[in-house]
Design a protein around this motif. Structure first.
Motif, PDB file in Angstrom:
ATOM      1  N   ASP A  16       0.837  -1.202   0.000  1.00  0.00           N
ATOM      2  CA  ASP A  16       0.000   0.000   0.000  1.00  0.00           C
ATOM      3  C   ASP A  16       0.874   1.255   0.000  1.00  0.00           C
ATOM      4  OD1 ASP A  16      -2.298  -1.556   0.015  1.00  0.00           O
ATOM      5  OD2 ASP A  16      -2.652  -1.317   2.182  1.00  0.00           O
ATOM      6  N   ALA A  17       1.940   1.243   0.783  1.00  0.00           N
ATOM      7  CA  ALA A  17       2.857   2.389   0.824  1.00  0.00           C
ATOM      8  C   ALA A  17       3.540   2.579  -0.525  1.00  0.00           C
ATOM      9  CB  ALA A  17       3.901   2.195   1.927  1.00  0.00           C
ATOM     10  N   LEU A  18       3.905   1.474  -1.178  1.00  0.00           N
ATOM     11  CA  LEU A  18       4.550   1.575  -2.488  1.00  0.00           C
ATOM     12  C   LEU A  18       3.620   2.240  -3.503  1.00  0.00           C
ATOM     13  CD1 LEU A  18       7.057   0.893  -4.187  1.00  0.00           C
ATOM     14  CD2 LEU A  18       5.996  -1.325  -4.682  1.00  0.00           C
ATOM     15  N   ARG A  19       2.356   1.820  -3.518  1.00  0.00           N
ATOM     16  CA  ARG A  19       1.379   2.443  -4.429  1.00  0.00           C
ATOM     17  C   ARG A  19       1.267   3.943  -4.160  1.00  0.00           C
ATOM     18  NH1 ARG A  19      -0.911  -2.556  -4.044  1.00  0.00           N
ATOM     19  NH2 ARG A  19      -2.123  -2.150  -2.174  1.00  0.00           N
ATOM     20  N   LEU A  20       1.193   4.313  -2.890  1.00  0.00           N
ATOM     21  CA  LEU A  20       1.088   5.734  -2.554  1.00  0.00           C
ATOM     22  C   LEU A  20       2.345   6.499  -2.954  1.00  0.00           C
ATOM     23  CD1 LEU A  20      -0.652   5.941   0.937  1.00  0.00           C
ATOM     24  CD2 LEU A  20      -1.370   7.037  -1.188  1.00  0.00           C
ATOM     25  N   ASN A  21       3.502   5.904  -2.724  1.00  0.00           N
ATOM     26  CA  ASN A  21       4.741   6.569  -3.124  1.00  0.00           C
ATOM     27  C   ASN A  21       4.775   6.801  -4.628  1.00  0.00           C
ATOM     28  OD1 ASN A  21       6.429   7.139  -0.804  1.00  0.00           O
ATOM     29  ND2 ASN A  21       6.507   4.929  -0.485  1.00  0.00           N
ATOM     30  N   HIS A  22       4.284   5.831  -5.399  1.00  0.00           N
ATOM     31  CA  HIS A  22       4.207   6.024  -6.852  1.00  0.00           C
ATOM     32  C   HIS A  22       3.254   7.164  -7.190  1.00  0.00           C
ATOM     33  CE1 HIS A  22       6.788   2.948  -8.509  1.00  0.00           C
ATOM     34  NE2 HIS A  22       6.234   2.020  -7.751  1.00  0.00           N
ATOM     35  N   GLU A  23       2.076   7.185  -6.533  1.00  0.00           N
ATOM     36  CA  GLU A  23       1.106   8.252  -6.781  1.00  0.00           C
ATOM     37  C   GLU A  23       1.675   9.618  -6.422  1.00  0.00           C
ATOM     38  OE1 GLU A  23      -2.564   7.405  -4.729  1.00  0.00           O
ATOM     39  OE2 GLU A  23      -2.703   5.415  -5.637  1.00  0.00           O
ATOM     40  N   LEU A  24       2.442   9.672  -5.344  1.00  0.00           N
ATOM     41  CA  LEU A  24       3.041  10.933  -4.888  1.00  0.00           C
ATOM     42  C   LEU A  24       4.320  11.271  -5.650  1.00  0.00           C
ATOM     43  CD1 LEU A  24       2.593  10.339  -1.051  1.00  0.00           C
ATOM     44  CD2 LEU A  24       1.357  12.030  -2.441  1.00  0.00           C
ATOM     45  N   ASP A  25       4.749  10.371  -6.517  1.00  0.00           N
ATOM     46  CA  ASP A  25       6.014  10.500  -7.244  1.00  0.00           C
ATOM     47  C   ASP A  25       7.181  10.723  -6.277  1.00  0.00           C
ATOM     48  OD1 ASP A  25       7.503  10.365  -9.609  1.00  0.00           O
ATOM     49  OD2 ASP A  25       7.503  12.553  -9.826  1.00  0.00           O
ATOM     50  N   ASP A  26       7.156   9.976  -5.191  1.00  0.00           N
ATOM     51  CA  ASP A  26       8.223  10.033  -4.186  1.00  0.00           C
ATOM     52  C   ASP A  26       9.199   8.902  -4.469  1.00  0.00           C
ATOM     53  OD1 ASP A  26       9.898   9.959  -1.984  1.00  0.00           O
ATOM     54  OD2 ASP A  26       8.287  10.059  -0.504  1.00  0.00           O
ATOM     55  N   ARG A  27      10.210   9.182  -5.262  1.00  0.00           N
ATOM     56  CA  ARG A  27      11.172   8.165  -5.684  1.00  0.00           C
ATOM     57  C   ARG A  27      11.959   7.615  -4.497  1.00  0.00           C
ATOM     58  NH1 ARG A  27      10.020   5.563  -9.402  1.00  0.00           N
ATOM     59  NH2 ARG A  27      12.084   5.252 -10.228  1.00  0.00           N
ATOM     60  N   ARG A  28      12.317   8.457  -3.552  1.00  0.00           N
ATOM     61  CA  ARG A  28      13.033   8.005  -2.361  1.00  0.00           C
ATOM     62  C   ARG A  28      12.156   7.036  -1.566  1.00  0.00           C
ATOM     63  NH1 ARG A  28      17.437   9.614  -0.408  1.00  0.00           N
ATOM     64  NH2 ARG A  28      17.519  11.432  -1.744  1.00  0.00           N
ATOM     65  N   GLY A  29      10.885   7.366  -1.438  1.00  0.00           N
ATOM     66  CA  GLY A  29       9.957   6.471  -0.758  1.00  0.00           C
ATOM     67  C   GLY A  29       9.811   5.145  -1.483  1.00  0.00           C
ATOM     68  N   VAL A  30       9.763   5.204  -2.814  1.00  0.00           N
ATOM     69  CA  VAL A  30       9.675   3.977  -3.617  1.00  0.00           C
ATOM     70  C   VAL A  30      10.888   3.094  -3.348  1.00  0.00           C
ATOM     71  CG1 VAL A  30       9.814   3.073  -5.988  1.00  0.00           C
ATOM     72  CG2 VAL A  30       8.198   4.908  -5.441  1.00  0.00           C
ATOM     73  N   ALA A  31      12.076   3.688  -3.414  1.00  0.00           N
ATOM     74  CA  ALA A  31      13.306   2.907  -3.213  1.00  0.00           C
ATOM     75  C   ALA A  31      13.354   2.293  -1.818  1.00  0.00           C
ATOM     76  CB  ALA A  31      14.531   3.796  -3.445  1.00  0.00           C
ATOM     77  N   THR A  32      12.954   3.056  -0.823  1.00  0.00           N
ATOM     78  CA  THR A  32      12.961   2.568   0.558  1.00  0.00           C
ATOM     79  C   THR A  32      12.015   1.394   0.729  1.00  0.00           C
ATOM     80  OG1 THR A  32      13.552   4.759   1.401  1.00  0.00           O
ATOM     81  CG2 THR A  32      12.523   3.232   2.954  1.00  0.00           C
ATOM     82  N   VAL A  33      10.813   1.514   0.213  1.00  0.00           N
ATOM     83  CA  VAL A  33       9.818   0.449   0.359  1.00  0.00           C
ATOM     84  C   VAL A  33      10.242  -0.795  -0.431  1.00  0.00           C
ATOM     85  CG1 VAL A  33       7.432  -0.212  -0.089  1.00  0.00           C
ATOM     86  CG2 VAL A  33       7.934   1.992   0.964  1.00  0.00           C
ATOM     87  N   LEU A  34      10.816  -0.604  -1.616  1.00  0.00           N
ATOM     88  CA  LEU A  34      11.307  -1.756  -2.378  1.00  0.00           C
ATOM     89  C   LEU A  34      12.369  -2.523  -1.586  1.00  0.00           C
ATOM     90  CD1 LEU A  34      11.533  -0.242  -5.970  1.00  0.00           C
ATOM     91  CD2 LEU A  34       9.971  -2.050  -5.203  1.00  0.00           C
ATOM     92  N   GLN A  35      13.240  -1.795  -0.885  1.00  0.00           N
ATOM     93  CA  GLN A  35      14.241  -2.474  -0.056  1.00  0.00           C
ATOM     94  C   GLN A  35      13.561  -3.315   1.020  1.00  0.00           C
ATOM     95  OE1 GLN A  35      16.814   0.701   1.335  1.00  0.00           O
ATOM     96  NE2 GLN A  35      18.399   0.099  -0.125  1.00  0.00           N
ATOM     97  N   ARG A  36      12.548  -2.766   1.644  1.00  0.00           N
ATOM     98  CA  ARG A  36      11.844  -3.502   2.698  1.00  0.00           C
ATOM     99  C   ARG A  36      11.122  -4.712   2.134  1.00  0.00           C
ATOM    100  NH1 ARG A  36      15.109  -1.012   5.673  1.00  0.00           N
ATOM    101  NH2 ARG A  36      14.459   0.933   6.613  1.00  0.00           N
ATOM    102  N   LEU A  37      10.496  -4.563   0.978  1.00  0.00           N
ATOM    103  CA  LEU A  37       9.822  -5.708   0.359  1.00  0.00           C
ATOM    104  C   LEU A  37      10.838  -6.786  -0.028  1.00  0.00           C
ATOM    105  CD1 LEU A  37       7.189  -3.810  -1.802  1.00  0.00           C
ATOM    106  CD2 LEU A  37       6.713  -5.310   0.152  1.00  0.00           C
ATOM    107  N   GLY A  38      12.002  -6.368  -0.476  1.00  0.00           N
ATOM    108  CA  GLY A  38      13.064  -7.327  -0.767  1.00  0.00           C
ATOM    109  C   GLY A  38      13.512  -8.071   0.474  1.00  0.00           C
ATOM    110  N   SER A  39      13.549  -7.376   1.597  1.00  0.00           N
ATOM    111  CA  SER A  39      13.936  -8.018   2.857  1.00  0.00           C
ATOM    112  C   SER A  39      12.904  -9.054   3.298  1.00  0.00           C
ATOM    113  CB  SER A  39      14.142  -6.971   3.944  1.00  0.00           C
ATOM    114  OG  SER A  39      15.246  -6.150   3.629  1.00  0.00           O
ATOM    115  N   ILE A  40      11.638  -8.752   3.081  1.00  0.00           N
ATOM    116  CA  ILE A  40      10.592  -9.728   3.405  1.00  0.00           C
ATOM    117  C   ILE A  40      10.783 -10.978   2.552  1.00  0.00           C
ATOM    118  CG2 ILE A  40       8.117 -10.220   3.272  1.00  0.00           C
ATOM    119  CD1 ILE A  40       7.666  -7.218   3.921  1.00  0.00           C
ATOM    120  N   ALA A  41      10.960 -10.780   1.256  1.00  0.00           N
ATOM    121  CA  ALA A  41      11.150 -11.926   0.355  1.00  0.00           C
ATOM    122  C   ALA A  41      12.378 -12.732   0.779  1.00  0.00           C
ATOM    123  CB  ALA A  41      11.297 -11.444  -1.085  1.00  0.00           C
ATOM    124  N   ARG A  42      13.451 -12.052   1.138  1.00  0.00           N
ATOM    125  CA  ARG A  42      14.678 -12.738   1.581  1.00  0.00           C
ATOM    126  C   ARG A  42      14.402 -13.593   2.810  1.00  0.00           C
ATOM    127  NH1 ARG A  42      17.618  -8.594   3.846  1.00  0.00           N
ATOM    128  NH2 ARG A  42      16.694  -9.253   5.792  1.00  0.00           N
TER     129      ARG A  42
END
Length: 176
Positions: free
Chosen positions: A94-120
């Motif tokens: 949900d945060a990733l979708r909002l970051n995309h809507e807000l065009d917050d690239r830093r937020g996108v990168a941060t959330v992607l890192q967290r999602l990668g950690s979950i997958a790991r």
């Protein structure tokens, strides 16, 4: 360190403000909770943080997207830290979708890192690698060397878990 000490000293007042403001002024309480979750995390106050963040998530529809994204990110990270991967992924998606809507690239990168950690942590190494590579690409776009280094470090961790020590060492050296 000074800020952590100051926040420690004001912890009871911060709790009171959050409890008081959440029902009457969810935007204010959400903003405060979104800013405080790194403090709670560093202090190991995962349980308290999750309770407060989930209360804020319940009222997220009464917050602006910019405030809501901080609440969702914090709730996702704290759920991850307590190994509640299903809820963590939901909050972070949900945060990733909002970051995309807000065009917050830093937020996108941060959330992607967290999602990668979950997958790991779930042993989904291919997914983890993909998320961390996506995060790294965004950090590179932003010319954020710390973000790139963090992504390389996470990628090295995934390589190490897969038994590819040569790749792990290479990525770790690049991160350094």
């Amino acid at each position: 360190a000074r800020w952590i000490e100051r926040l420690d000293a004001e912890r009871d007042d911060l709790r009171a403000v959050l409890d008081l403001e959440l029902a009457d002024a969810p935007e204010t309480a959400g903003r405060l909770a979104g800013l405080l979750w790194p403090f709670w995390s560093r202090r190991g106050a995962y349980h308290e943080a999750r309770i407060r963040l989930e209360r804020a998530v319940a009222l997220a529809d009464r917050m602006t997207p910019a405030v809501r994204v901080g609440v969702l990110t914090g709730a996702g990270v704290l759920a991850f830290l307590q190994c509640d991967y299903l809820l963590a992924a939901s909050r972070l998606e949900d945060a990733l979708r909002l970051n995309h809507e807000l065009d917050d690239r830093r937020g996108v990168a941060t959330v992607l890192q967290r999602l990668g950690s979950i997958a790991r942590e779930q042993g989904r190494y291919e997914d983890a690698r993909r998320q961390h590579e996506r995060s790294q690409a965004v950090w590179e776009e932003l010319d954020d060397r710390s973000g790139v280094a963090a992504s390389l470090d996470y990628l090295g961790f995934v390589a190490w878990l897969e038994g590819d020590t040569a790749r792990a060492e290479e990525l770790g050296a690049r991160a350094l």
